[in-house]
Design a protein around this motif. Structure first.
Motif, short mmCIF file in Angstrom:
data_model
loop_
_atom_site.label_atom_id
_atom_site.label_comp_id
_atom_site.label_asym_id
_atom_site.label_seq_id
_atom_site.Cartn_x
_atom_site.Cartn_y
_atom_site.Cartn_z
N UNK A 57 -6.26 -3.16 0.79
CA UNK A 57 -5.35 -2.34 -0.02
C UNK A 57 -3.91 -2.50 0.50
N UNK A 58 -3.74 -2.39 1.81
CA UNK A 58 -2.40 -2.50 2.39
C UNK A 58 -1.81 -3.88 2.12
N UNK A 59 -2.63 -4.90 2.20
CA UNK A 59 -2.17 -6.26 1.94
C UNK A 59 -1.72 -6.41 0.50
N UNK A 60 -2.47 -5.85 -0.44
CA UNK A 60 -2.11 -5.94 -1.86
C UNK A 60 -0.81 -5.21 -2.15
N UNK A 61 -0.64 -4.04 -1.55
CA UNK A 61 0.59 -3.25 -1.77
C UNK A 61 1.79 -3.99 -1.20
N UNK A 62 1.69 -4.43 0.04
CA UNK A 62 2.81 -5.12 0.67
C UNK A 62 3.13 -6.41 -0.08
N UNK A 63 2.10 -7.16 -0.43
CA UNK A 63 2.33 -8.40 -1.16
C UNK A 63 2.94 -8.17 -2.53
N UNK A 64 2.51 -7.11 -3.20
CA UNK A 64 3.07 -6.80 -4.51
C UNK A 64 4.54 -6.44 -4.45
N UNK A 122 6.72 -4.07 -9.41
CA UNK A 122 6.63 -3.16 -8.27
C UNK A 122 6.48 -1.70 -8.69
N UNK A 123 7.23 -1.28 -9.73
CA UNK A 123 7.16 0.13 -10.12
C UNK A 123 5.80 0.47 -10.73
N UNK A 124 5.31 -0.38 -11.62
CA UNK A 124 3.98 -0.14 -12.21
C UNK A 124 2.91 -0.15 -11.12
N UNK A 125 3.09 -1.04 -10.14
CA UNK A 125 2.13 -1.10 -9.06
C UNK A 125 2.10 0.17 -8.24
N UNK A 126 3.28 0.69 -7.90
CA UNK A 126 3.33 1.93 -7.12
C UNK A 126 2.82 3.13 -7.90
N UNK A 127 3.10 3.16 -9.19
CA UNK A 127 2.59 4.26 -10.02
C UNK A 127 1.06 4.26 -10.03
N UNK A 128 0.48 3.09 -10.28
CA UNK A 128 -0.98 2.98 -10.34
C UNK A 128 -1.60 3.26 -8.99
N UNK A 129 -1.02 2.66 -7.96
CA UNK A 129 -1.55 2.84 -6.61
C UNK A 129 -1.42 4.31 -6.18
N UNK A 130 -0.23 4.89 -6.34
CA UNK A 130 -0.02 6.26 -5.91
C UNK A 130 -0.93 7.25 -6.62
N UNK A 170 -9.18 3.22 -4.92
CA UNK A 170 -7.74 3.10 -5.12
C UNK A 170 -7.43 1.79 -5.84
N UNK A 171 -6.57 1.86 -6.84
CA UNK A 171 -6.27 0.73 -7.72
C UNK A 171 -4.93 0.10 -7.36
N UNK A 172 -4.94 -1.17 -6.99
CA UNK A 172 -3.69 -1.89 -6.69
C UNK A 172 -3.39 -2.95 -7.74
N UNK A 173 -4.11 -2.93 -8.85
CA UNK A 173 -3.93 -3.99 -9.85
C UNK A 173 -2.60 -3.91 -10.58
N UNK A 174 -1.94 -2.74 -10.54
CA UNK A 174 -0.71 -2.57 -11.29
C UNK A 174 0.43 -3.45 -10.81
N UNK A 175 0.35 -3.98 -9.59
CA UNK A 175 1.43 -4.82 -9.08
C UNK A 175 1.57 -6.12 -9.87
N UNK A 176 0.57 -6.47 -10.65
CA UNK A 176 0.70 -7.65 -11.52
C UNK A 176 1.76 -7.43 -12.58
#
Length: 220
Positions: free
Chosen positions: A115-122, A77-85, A68-74
């Motif tokens: 993963x959860x930490x990256x999503x919440x932090x993003x 938020x929207x790009x991060x959720x798209x990539x993560x989802x 699972x990729x969480x790099x999009x949050x850089x």
């Protein structure tokens, strides 16, 4: 010196074989005894690598989470959720019978917690209040788990006679199984896009409120 009859055991080999068994027969069919039989070893050999079945399942969950990729949050938020989802959905839809292993909870699973930490932090880092960040992450998780484990086409027969006369609004439903993968992927994209678009004005309202607080603070 004679070569071993089967490859030497390792945590990775045990984990990967467990995932193959789950894919084929489901989580309930997995046991340390069955895993040992599949690996052509004695069950006792497994315990030098994993203390129990739950530890094997944790390893399987971590393996899927690593994909699972969480790099999009850089990029926001929207790009991060798209990539993560999308990557979360891809990882679980490739192994739908293993999805409940991931969904069951974090425990001490390092990769899941990261993963959860990256999503919440993003999300928080891009202006979402912590409570909303938690609810948004949960909403995407619900969407992913549901989409990955409940194919829409599985509810329809491929025989047109099932729908004739009695279900006039479903006269094309017999075609759904032939297009099940396309329907599932497009439906997931539609749901994810609608969720994110619906969040846009809410995020804007939080940004406006934060800007007003900053202006009020500087005017004192």
């Amino acid at each position: 010196m004679a070569r071993p009859r089967s490859p030497l055991l390792s945590r990775a080999r045990i984990r990967d074989t467990a995932l193959e068994l789950i894919d084929a027969e489901g989580i309930d069919a997995l046991s340390m005894r069955k895993l040992a039989l599949e690996l052509d070893v004695k069950a006792a050999s497994l315990y030098s690598h994993f203390p129990n079945k739950d530890a094997v399942l944790d390893a399987v969950a971590n393996l899927l989470t690593q994909r699972v990729d969480t790099s999009g949050f850089r990029s926001g938020w929207r790009a991060g959720l798209e990539t993560w989802g999308r990557s979360y959905y891809a990882a679980l839809s490739a192994h739908p019978r293993a999805a409940p292993v991931v969904a069951a909870g974090t425990g001490r699973r390092e990769d899941f917690l990261a993963m959860a930490d990256a999503v919440h932090g993003g999300l928080v880092g891009d202006g979402w209040p912590p409570r909303h960040a938690t609810m948004i992450a949960a909403s995407v998780k619900y969407l992913v788990i549901g989409a990955a484990t409940t194919p829409f086409g599985s509810g329809f027969a491929d025989d047109t006679r099932v729908y004739l006369d009695r279900y006039p609004n479903l006269v094309q439903a017999h075609l759904i199984p032939d297009h099940a993968e396309e329907i599932d992927e497009d439906s997931f994209e539609l749901a994810l896009g609608c969720l994110l678009s619906g969040l846009e004005p809410l995020h804007a309202s939080f940004a406006d409120a934060a800007a007003r607080r900053r202006r009020a603070g500087t005017s004192r």
